[in-house]
Design a protein around this motif. Structure first.
Motif, PDB file in Angstrom:
ATOM      1  N   GLY A   1     105.466 117.405  66.437  1.00  0.00           N
ATOM      2  CA  GLY A   1     106.439 117.285  65.352  1.00  0.00           C
ATOM      3  C   GLY A   1     106.259 118.367  64.292  1.00  0.00           C
ATOM      4  O   GLY A   1     106.879 118.320  63.220  1.00  0.00           O
TER       5      GLY A   1
ATOM      6  N   LYS B   1     108.475 108.628  63.066  1.00  0.00           N
ATOM      7  CA  LYS B   1     108.337 110.047  63.391  1.00  0.00           C
ATOM      8  C   LYS B   1     109.477 110.928  62.886  1.00  0.00           C
ATOM      9  O   LYS B   1     109.518 112.121  63.196  1.00  0.00           O
ATOM     10  CB  LYS B   1     108.141 110.235  64.894  1.00  0.00           C
TER      11      LYS B   1
ATOM     12  N   ASP C   1     108.649 120.435  61.553  1.00  0.00           N
ATOM     13  CA  ASP C   1     108.988 119.942  60.204  1.00  0.00           C
ATOM     14  C   ASP C   1     108.094 120.644  59.178  1.00  0.00           C
ATOM     15  O   ASP C   1     108.552 121.057  58.114  1.00  0.00           O
ATOM     16  CB  ASP C   1     108.751 118.421  60.092  1.00  0.00           C
TER      17      ASP C   1
ATOM     18  N   LYS D   1     116.131 122.966  59.353  1.00  0.00           N
ATOM     19  CA  LYS D   1     115.322 122.784  60.555  1.00  0.00           C
ATOM     20  C   LYS D   1     116.087 121.911  61.545  1.00  0.00           C
ATOM     21  O   LYS D   1     116.653 120.881  61.166  1.00  0.00           O
ATOM     22  CB  LYS D   1     113.980 122.139  60.198  1.00  0.00           C
TER      23      LYS D   1
HETATM   24 MG    MG Z   1     110.310 115.505  64.962  1.00  0.00          MG
END
Ligand code: MG
Ligand code: ADP
Ligand code: ASP
Length: 405
Positions: A150, A208, A153, A6
């Motif tokens: 986010g 994060k 992920d 990723k």
């Molecule tokens: Mg991130």
């Protein structure tokens, strides 16, 4: 091996960086592995889209928000597939829908329910590199959903679990998980490995580097996650099951979170059922409450404070104004300039006096603590936002996190 890689926003932030990612992906393929790549939108793109929405509507419809913000990742999957093809490899891009990422219907923070992944499997079988859009899924009505900020992920970890990948490698702009944000504390030390539980606390308390839900998912399905840099080949951090060594370290990390606000309800009738009423209504509005404190009642009334994500400030105040009227409380107010600083470590289970050391360190700097919450492996304090960096530094020093165990 089958490897899911990723790449976050900064790693695909411009055409040069996309070409760099293509190179890395091709290297892995040339080493004889099957590769599925998950990408985020180019850095800043998701924020830009959210900002555009705000300019046409103060309170945009979540369904339309998802339609909008999911476009960021469509751009990067196509560009990366093209860049890989330019290097002579076969690649095919897939949206969340094409990859079969099925989610629930909670727009802007949907949960993945299952991944069918047929097209991705097919592409791998044909020797192609599959490039999947992060952050997005599709619900039972075929509407596009997104998985929370986010969320790429999570896409990566969930695909790795569904395809039983050997590794889920999260490439970002730092070369691993550190004792604290290395961009705030230069003395932060890179961890070779971290347990799922510690990483889960670190993430949910503000670090994060990995999205919280992705760590939850990784733990549940035992996905070996590595955090690595897309800009160098340094060894990264392995997120894995807890082992005996990990308990020896009292505190393994400090995290901070400036993304919460504190809501205080004053003059709440001090009788059974009132708290249930307040928090049932909040959960009905899909707002997640974090810390809660209730003061000692006086004259049949009490005050209650809790924290919620900053992005829900407006919604929570609308909801609370109604609840306040219904339960006959005095009023409700919002404090926005707060931060939560937390220390995390599985070693806390077997060491005493950790909280006292934390509170003393903050007191020595004149930092007032507004709220406290603890679990087996973490202690969090809400403080004035202006002391965040100072608090993080002081705690890092107090627990000697710059030194290896
Ligand atoms: Mg991130
Ligand atoms: P991406 O765009 O690749 O998903 P993020 O910005 O979401 O990257 O996450 C990486 C950032 O996380 C780093 O730049 C760093 O500032 C921050 N961070 C916060 N806490 C930590 C930590 N404990 N270890 C490493 N990075 C951290
Ligand atoms: N582009 C999305 C975000 O900025 C998802 C991600 O980057 O993981 O939140």
């Amino acid at each position: 091996m089958l490897i899911v890689q990723k790449y976050g926003g900064t790693s695909v932030g411009n055409p040069e960086r996309i070409k760099n990612v293509a190179n890395r992906v091709c290297r892995t393929k040339e080493a004889g592995h099957d590769v599925v790549v998950v990408v985020s939108a180019m850095s800043g793109e998701t924020d830009k889209l959210i900002n555009l929405a705000a300019q046409v509507n103060d309170n945009p419809d979540p369904r339309e928000m998802d339609m909008l913000v999911s476009t960021g990742e469509r751009v990067t999957i196509a560009l990366l597939a093209m860049a890989i093809q330019a290097l002579g490899h076969q690649a095919q891009s897939f949206t969340g829908r094409q990859a079969g990422i099925i989610s629930d219907c909670v727009h802007t923070k949907a949960r993945i329910e299952k991944i069918t992944g047929e097209r991705v499997r097919e592409a791998i079988k044909e020797g192609k590199i599959a490039v999947v859009a992060g952050f997005q899924g599709i619900n039972e009505k075929s509407d596009v959903t997104t998985l929370g900020r986010g969320g790429s992920d999570l896409t990566a970890v969930a695909i790795a679990a569904a395809l039983k990948a050997d590794y889920c490698d999260i490439y970002t702009d730092v070369d691993g998980v550190y004792t604290t944000d290395p961009n705030i504390v230069p003395q932060a030390r890179k961890l070779d490995k971290i347990s799922y539980d510690e990483m889960l606390e670190m993430a949910s308390l503000g670090a994060k580097v990995l999205q919280t839900r992705s760590v939850e998912f990784a733990k549940k399905y035992n996905v070996p996650v590595r955090v690595l840099s897309s800009f160098n080949d340094n060894p990264g951090t392995l997120v894995t099951k807890e082992d005996a060594d990990m308990e020896k370290v009292v505190v393994s990390g400090v995290a901070y979170d400036k993304n919460q606000v504190k809501v205080t309800v004053t003059g709440v009738p001090d009788k059974p059922g009132v708290a249930a009423k307040i928090f049932n209504t909040i959960s009905g509005a899909n707002v997640i409450v974090d810390m809660i404190i209730q003061n000692i009642g006086e004259g049949g009334l009490t005050d209650m404070s809790f924290t919620v994500p900053r992005t829900d400030s407006k919604k929570i105040m609308e909801v609370m104004k109604k609840v306040v009227a219904e339960i006959g409380a005095k009023g409700v107010n919002l404090k926005e300039d707060i931060a939560k600083v937390s220390i995390i470590g599985v070693g806390m289970r077997s060491h005493s006096g950790v909280a006292a050391r934390m509170f003393s360190a903050l007191a020595k700097e004149g930092i007032n603590i507004m709220m406290i919450s603890t679990s087996e492996i973490k202690i969090s304090c809400v403080i004035d936002a202006k002391y965040t960096e100072l608090a993080v530094r002081v705690l890092h020093e107090t627990f000697e996190m710059d030194k290896a165990a």
